[in-house]
Every structure is written in C-alpha cells, then in structure tokens.
Design an enzyme around this catalytic site. Structure first.
Site, mmCIF file in Angstrom:
data_model
loop_
_atom_site.group_PDB
_atom_site.id
_atom_site.type_symbol
_atom_site.label_atom_id
_atom_site.label_comp_id
_atom_site.label_asym_id
_atom_site.label_seq_id
_atom_site.Cartn_x
_atom_site.Cartn_y
_atom_site.Cartn_z
ATOM 1 N N THR A 184 0.812 -1.211 0.000
ATOM 2 C CA THR A 184 0.000 0.000 0.000
ATOM 3 C C THR A 184 0.851 1.268 0.000
ATOM 4 O O THR A 184 2.010 1.245 0.430
ATOM 5 C CB THR A 184 -0.888 -0.017 1.267
ATOM 6 O OG1 THR A 184 -1.519 1.242 1.414
ATOM 7 C CG2 THR A 184 -0.088 -0.284 2.543
ATOM 8 N N ASP A 185 0.235 2.384 -0.388
ATOM 9 C CA ASP A 185 0.933 3.678 -0.318
ATOM 10 C C ASP A 185 1.068 4.171 1.120
ATOM 11 O O ASP A 185 1.866 5.066 1.400
ATOM 12 C CB ASP A 185 0.218 4.737 -1.170
ATOM 13 C CG ASP A 185 -1.239 4.983 -0.800
ATOM 14 O OD1 ASP A 185 -1.746 4.354 0.150
ATOM 15 O OD2 ASP A 185 -1.882 5.823 -1.468
ATOM 16 N N GLU A 186 0.283 3.574 2.041
ATOM 17 C CA GLU A 186 0.274 4.096 3.420
ATOM 18 C C GLU A 186 1.613 3.907 4.121
ATOM 19 O O GLU A 186 1.878 4.553 5.129
ATOM 20 C CB GLU A 186 -0.839 3.428 4.244
ATOM 21 C CG GLU A 186 -2.188 3.664 3.617
ATOM 22 C CD GLU A 186 -3.358 3.630 4.585
ATOM 23 O OE1 GLU A 186 -3.134 3.591 5.807
ATOM 24 O OE2 GLU A 186 -4.486 3.641 4.100
ATOM 25 N N TYR A 208 -1.877 -0.350 11.078
ATOM 26 C CA TYR A 208 -2.024 -1.057 9.791
ATOM 27 C C TYR A 208 -0.820 -0.778 8.897
ATOM 28 O O TYR A 208 -0.180 -1.700 8.383
ATOM 29 C CB TYR A 208 -3.325 -0.623 9.086
ATOM 30 C CG TYR A 208 -3.345 -0.950 7.605
ATOM 31 C CD1 TYR A 208 -3.442 -2.269 7.160
ATOM 32 C CD2 TYR A 208 -3.230 0.056 6.634
ATOM 33 C CE1 TYR A 208 -3.434 -2.576 5.798
ATOM 34 C CE2 TYR A 208 -3.231 -0.236 5.280
ATOM 35 C CZ TYR A 208 -3.336 -1.553 4.865
ATOM 36 O OH TYR A 208 -3.325 -1.853 3.524
ATOM 37 N N LYS A 235 2.084 -3.347 7.450
ATOM 38 C CA LYS A 235 2.365 -3.557 6.023
ATOM 39 C C LYS A 235 3.829 -3.207 5.727
ATOM 40 O O LYS A 235 4.493 -3.900 4.948
ATOM 41 C CB LYS A 235 1.437 -2.700 5.155
ATOM 42 C CG LYS A 235 -0.014 -3.123 5.141
ATOM 43 C CD LYS A 235 -0.271 -4.507 4.558
ATOM 44 C CE LYS A 235 -0.022 -4.600 3.081
ATOM 45 N NZ LYS A 235 -0.461 -5.933 2.542
HETATM 46 P P1 NAD Z 1 -9.785 -7.224 2.330
HETATM 47 O O1 NAD Z 1 -9.765 -6.918 3.783
HETATM 48 O O2 NAD Z 1 -11.003 -6.921 1.549
HETATM 49 O O3 NAD Z 1 -9.469 -8.766 2.104
HETATM 50 C C1 NAD Z 1 -8.467 -9.460 2.800
HETATM 51 C C2 NAD Z 1 -8.638 -10.943 2.543
HETATM 52 O O4 NAD Z 1 -7.589 -11.638 3.220
HETATM 53 C C3 NAD Z 1 -9.957 -11.513 3.080
HETATM 54 O O5 NAD Z 1 -10.541 -12.370 2.135
HETATM 55 C C4 NAD Z 1 -9.536 -12.285 4.333
HETATM 56 O O6 NAD Z 1 -10.381 -13.368 4.627
HETATM 57 C C5 NAD Z 1 -8.136 -12.737 3.932
HETATM 58 N N1 NAD Z 1 -7.281 -13.014 5.094
HETATM 59 C C6 NAD Z 1 -7.093 -12.225 6.183
HETATM 60 N N2 NAD Z 1 -6.242 -12.810 7.047
HETATM 61 C C7 NAD Z 1 -5.855 -13.987 6.470
HETATM 62 C C8 NAD Z 1 -4.975 -15.018 6.859
HETATM 63 N N3 NAD Z 1 -4.309 -14.980 8.015
HETATM 64 N N4 NAD Z 1 -4.808 -16.073 6.030
HETATM 65 C C9 NAD Z 1 -5.482 -16.136 4.862
HETATM 66 N N5 NAD Z 1 -6.341 -15.196 4.447
HETATM 67 C C10 NAD Z 1 -6.519 -14.117 5.241
HETATM 68 O O7 NAD Z 1 -8.516 -6.484 1.735
HETATM 69 P P2 NAD Z 1 -8.327 -5.767 0.312
HETATM 70 O O8 NAD Z 1 -8.824 -4.379 0.416
HETATM 71 O O9 NAD Z 1 -8.800 -6.661 -0.763
HETATM 72 O O10 NAD Z 1 -6.727 -5.680 0.278
HETATM 73 C C11 NAD Z 1 -5.959 -6.761 -0.238
HETATM 74 C C12 NAD Z 1 -4.483 -6.409 -0.140
HETATM 75 O O11 NAD Z 1 -4.226 -5.208 -0.870
HETATM 76 C C13 NAD Z 1 -4.014 -6.137 1.294
HETATM 77 O O12 NAD Z 1 -2.736 -6.680 1.440
HETATM 78 C C14 NAD Z 1 -3.974 -4.610 1.396
HETATM 79 O O13 NAD Z 1 -3.001 -4.203 2.312
HETATM 80 C C15 NAD Z 1 -3.591 -4.249 -0.029
HETATM 81 N N6 NAD Z 1 -4.059 -2.921 -0.491
HETATM 82 C C16 NAD Z 1 -5.370 -2.566 -0.369
HETATM 83 C C17 NAD Z 1 -5.799 -1.330 -0.875
HETATM 84 C C18 NAD Z 1 -7.250 -0.888 -0.776
HETATM 85 O O14 NAD Z 1 -7.550 0.266 -1.091
HETATM 86 N N7 NAD Z 1 -8.185 -1.747 -0.378
HETATM 87 C C19 NAD Z 1 -4.874 -0.478 -1.490
HETATM 88 C C20 NAD Z 1 -3.530 -0.875 -1.582
HETATM 89 C C21 NAD Z 1 -3.140 -2.114 -1.094
HETATM 90 O O1 DAU Z 2 -4.156 3.983 0.594
HETATM 91 C C1 DAU Z 2 -4.381 2.615 0.480
HETATM 92 C C2 DAU Z 2 -5.214 2.151 1.653
HETATM 93 O O2 DAU Z 2 -6.537 2.636 1.426
HETATM 94 C C3 DAU Z 2 -5.225 0.648 1.835
HETATM 95 O O3 DAU Z 2 -3.929 0.219 2.118
HETATM 96 C C4 DAU Z 2 -6.184 0.257 2.954
HETATM 97 O O4 DAU Z 2 -6.265 -1.154 3.042
HETATM 98 C C5 DAU Z 2 -7.560 0.812 2.633
HETATM 99 O O5 DAU Z 2 -8.463 0.523 3.673
HETATM 100 C C6 DAU Z 2 -7.485 2.315 2.407
HETATM 101 O O6 DAU Z 2 -7.191 3.028 3.649
HETATM 102 P P1 DAU Z 2 -7.907 4.405 4.030
HETATM 103 O O7 DAU Z 2 -7.824 4.584 5.476
HETATM 104 O O8 DAU Z 2 -7.415 5.525 3.158
HETATM 105 O O9 DAU Z 2 -9.412 4.042 3.535
HETATM 106 P P2 DAU Z 2 -10.831 4.287 4.195
HETATM 107 O O10 DAU Z 2 -11.849 3.946 3.158
HETATM 108 O O11 DAU Z 2 -10.953 3.670 5.532
HETATM 109 O O12 DAU Z 2 -10.852 5.873 4.396
HETATM 110 C C7 DAU Z 2 -10.691 6.761 3.289
HETATM 111 C C8 DAU Z 2 -10.683 8.183 3.836
HETATM 112 O O13 DAU Z 2 -12.009 8.482 4.317
HETATM 113 C C9 DAU Z 2 -9.769 8.384 5.024
HETATM 114 O O14 DAU Z 2 -9.215 9.692 4.964
HETATM 115 C C10 DAU Z 2 -10.692 8.266 6.243
HETATM 116 C C11 DAU Z 2 -12.005 8.800 5.714
HETATM 117 N N1 DAU Z 2 -13.234 8.210 6.301
HETATM 118 C C12 DAU Z 2 -13.341 6.850 6.356
HETATM 119 C C13 DAU Z 2 -14.478 6.251 6.897
HETATM 120 C C14 DAU Z 2 -14.602 4.757 6.986
HETATM 121 C C15 DAU Z 2 -14.260 9.030 6.733
HETATM 122 O O15 DAU Z 2 -14.172 10.278 6.634
HETATM 123 N N2 DAU Z 2 -15.388 8.450 7.250
HETATM 124 C C16 DAU Z 2 -15.533 7.095 7.368
HETATM 125 O O16 DAU Z 2 -16.579 6.641 7.899
#
Ligand code: NAD
Ligand code: DAU
Length: 354
Positions: free
Chosen positions: A135-137, A161, A165
């Site tokens: 992730t970018d975080e 988190y 990562k």
């Molecule tokens: P998600 O939370 O929707 O899905 C995670 C999946 O991993 C689920 O299906 C869960 O059951 C499985 N899981 C969790 N713990 C496990 C374990 N111990 N063993 C096997 N499976 C397990 O997450 P997502 O949003 O699809 O993100 C997927 C990946 O991409 C993550 O590594 C996250 O850090 C990365 N990522 C997410 C975003 C985003 O915006 N969602 C952006 C950049 C990177």
């Molecule tokens: O940047 C990549 C990341 O993006 C991934 O690595 C994470 O897995 C993914 O969850 C996401 O993280 P964020 O914290 O940026 O996403 P989230 O959707 O939780 O929040 C987006 C923005 O909105 C953040 O600034 C917090 C804000 N927010 C979020 C929620 C849930 C609100 O203002 N209200 C809310 O209820």
C-alpha cells in the site's frame, strides 16, 4: 511446476476482483488460500466456483504445514499475496490481528515459499515469482504541496495497519536481498469498486446514502486520497507479475487525488440521480464526526515507473469508475444484505457510537 498461481486472500475485495479478471483473461489455474475473516466472501467468486481451473482452500497463511502441503501438491509458478487485515480504523482499535496476519503471516508464508523455491531447478527456479501486494500508506503522510510518493520515498508508516504492512514489505525485500527469492512488491493507492466491504469510505457512504442514514466524514473532510478503480489495480498487478523486474517495487496509482468531502458529495449526487431524491439532496446527510486518531492528511502516488517500464495506465477515470461502483452497490442488494449482517452491524455500532 504447473501453470498455477497461488493467490492468498482471494476472497477479499481486491483478491476476488483479481481472480475473476485473471480467470477471464489468462489460461493459468488459480488456487485461492483464504482464512475467510469477516472481510472474506466466497459469494464474490460464485461465477467460477465450479471451474476446473479454480480451487478454493480454506486456511491461514500462518499455518505453515498447510501452506507447505499446498505448495507441494499444486506446485505453483507464482504467489500473489493479498491476504491481510486491511482496515486502518480496526488497526487502531485492535492492532494485534494486524501483527498476526500481516507480519507473522507474511513471514510464515515467505519461509515456506523459500523452502519450496530453493529446491526448484533450472528454468522453474528462474521463472518463479512471489508478488507482495502492499500500500501507499507505508510512505506516511504528505503536505499539500509535497511531490507524490515515488519508489524511493522513505518509509514512515503512521497507523498500526501501515506499520504492519511496512514490516511485511521489509521482510519481502530482505528475502530477496539475503536468499535471492525472486520477489516483486507493488504499493498501491486507495482502491474502489465492486465487492469492497462497506466499512471503507466509498461503499459505506453509498449504502448509507441509499438508506437515508448519516454520512460520517472524519475531521474537516479535507484529507486527500488518490483513488484507483480496482480492475485497473488488478491489471497492474498482472503486468508486474509477468514483466516486472525481480527485486523491484512498483508504485500504482490513478493520478486521481480527491478530498474526502468531494468524494462524499459526488456519491450523494449520484445516488440522488440513480435512486431518486424526492426533492431533498442527500448532501444533507453529511455529518462531520470525530477525526481518526493519527489521520494521514494526504496520499498521492507517482506511477511514472510502472507507466514507463511496463506501459501500464489506468483505463477508468474517477468519473466513470465511481459511476460503475455506485450502480453496482445499488443493483446488488443481495450481496449487500449478506455482508451487512452480524459482525458488520456490530462494527458500525461500536465504531460510530463513540
Ligand atoms: P480485504 O480486507 O477486503 O481482504 C483481505 C482478505 O484476506 C480476506 O478475504 C480475508 O479473509 C483474507 N485473510 C485475512 N487474514 C488472512 C490469513 N491470516 N490467512 C489467509 N487469508 C486471510 O482487503 P483488500 O482491500 O482486498 O486488500 C488486499 C491487499 O491489498 C491487502 O494486502 C492490502 O493491504 C492491499 N491494499 C489494499 C488497498 C485498498 O484500497 N483496499 C490499497 C492498496 C493495497
Ligand atoms: O491507501 C491505500 C489504503 O486505502 C489501503 O492500504 C487500505 O487497506 C484501505 O483501507 C485504504 O485506507 P484508508 O484509510 O485511506 O481508507 P478508508 O476507506 O478507511 O478511508 C478513506 C478516507 O475516508 C480516510 O481519509 C478516512 C475517511 N473516512 C473513512 C471512513 C470509513 C471518513 O471520513 N469516514 C468514514 O466513515
């Protein structure tokens, strides 16, 4: 070695989009290892459940004997590692699961993969890849006029988190540097699209807007995220897996910086348009709530490297992607009903009541 890819966390948001996309566009078989936490949902994969090229294995990446047996039995040519705890707010309330899966789990997986890869021979050993999805975080937070994160930006993770990562990214890097494991790492910005669990901003706001519930915006709503449509992220990962240079990291982003408040207002207007507004704008539902502790102010990704080296560019604009996404959540009531029961309701009550 078979033409098989082992995907971890493939029942989650991005993993399930990746599997469906690759089943359609590639000939490889896919094994999906997923623990099915609250975020894992096999309904996402219903379209391919009976395909011969697809296998689901229920299990934990930290279960080393299970992973060992799976690698021996299926002999994958690549691993694409999505499995993680992914929600920042949950990591603030309870970081332990994040250490267990993102750090210990990734370490366990790396150990088993290393043992598997070390006894491969010749071309199979040379062609094997471990792609770590990050992730970018991990780069921390930007000021308003700072340049976007590049692959050489120093790590400065701020939430538990992000720290978990970052730790996993460092282990992946070290396994290449020390043991020569052929790894690739992708760091992507915020994704949106179908199948995202509605604890995250975009699906939460779509569903609350649909139901006339308050739309919680943290702090002043001026935090900036860089949004990418999930299918574009999946295509980028496929490109890195096929053509990325071993040991390198690739930043992935959509050049789409938006303030949270603008995202929420856009969604309000789209839901008004698609579901009808009866004269009252859903913008009236916007409610500013207490800020997330340690809330990163701005993320922005410089995706020049992947564009230049691998000729990848996002297909979807934010406007086209968000329209598709809002429509999908409004049209898939059964999916929504399924995921918004039980543990979901409990999370919403605990998190937003305080
Ligand atoms: P998600 O939370 O929707 O899905 C995670 C999946 O991993 C689920 O299906 C869960 O059951 C499985 N899981 C969790 N713990 C496990 C374990 N111990 N063993 C096997 N499976 C397990 O997450 P997502 O949003 O699809 O993100 C997927 C990946 O991409 C993550 O590594 C996250 O850090 C990365 N990522 C997410 C975003 C985003 O915006 N969602 C952006 C950049 C990177
Ligand atoms: O940047 C990549 C990341 O993006 C991934 O690595 C994470 O897995 C993914 O969850 C996401 O993280 P964020 O914290 O940026 O996403 P989230 O959707 O939780 O929040 C987006 C923005 O909105 C953040 O600034 C917090 C804000 N927010 C979020 C929620 C849930 C609100 O203002 N209200 C809310 O209820």
């Amino acid at each position: 070695m078979e033409n098989t890819i082992l995907v971890t966390g493939g029942a989650g948001f991005i993993g399930s989009n990746f599997i469906l996309q690759r089943m359609e566009r590639d000939s490889a078989s896919i094994v999906n290892l997923d623990k099915l936490t609250y975020a894992g949902n096999l309904h996402n994969l219903e379209a391919i459940t009976n395909e011969r090229r697809y296998e689901f294995v229920h299990g934990d990446i930290a279960d080393r004997s299970l992973v060992r047996g799976l690698l021996e039995r299926r002999k994958p040519r690549a691993i694409v590692h999505f499995a993680a705890e992914s929600h920042v707010d949950r990591s603030i309330r309870g970081p332990e699961d994040f250490i267990r899966t993102n750090v210990d789990g990734t370490f366990a997986l790396l150990e088993e993969v290393r043992a598997y890869w070390e006894v491969l021979v010749d071309q199979e050993r040379a062609d094997f890849r471990f792609l770590h999805v990050s992730t970018d975080e991990v780069y921390g937070s930007l000021g308003p006029s700072d340049p976007a994160f590049s692959e050489s930006t120093p790590y400065a993770p701020n939430s538990p988190y992000a720290a978990s990562k970052a730790a996993s990214d460092h282990f992946v890097r070290a396994y290449h540097h020390t043991y020569g494991l052929p790894v690739l790492t992708t760091n992507c910005s915020n994704n949106y699209g179908r199948f995202q669990f509605p604890e995250k901003l975009i699906p939460l706001v779509i569903l609350n807007a649909r139901d006339g519930k308050p739309l919680p915006v943290y702090g002043d709503g001026q935090n900036v995220r860089d949004w990418l449509y999930v299918a574009d992220h999946c295509e980028a990962i496929a490109n890195v897996l096929t053509r990325g240079r071993v040991g390198e990291t690739y930043n992935i982003g959509g050049w789409n910086e938006k303030r949270n408040i603008d995202i929420v207002e856009t969604i309000c207007d789209m839901v008004d348009e698609m579901a009808g507004s009866r004269g009252a704008s859903r913008r009236n539902l916007i409610t500013f709530v207490k800020d997330r502790p340690g809330h990163d102010r701005r993320y922005a990704m410089d995706a020049t490297k992947i564009e230049r080296e691998l000729d990848w560019r996002p297909v979807e604009t934010f406007e086209s992607g968000i329209r598709k996404t809002v429509r999908w959540y409004l049209e898939n009531e059964e999916w929504v009903r399924d995921v918004t029961s039980g543990s979901y309701r409990q999370w919403i009550e605990t998190h937003y009541s305080s």
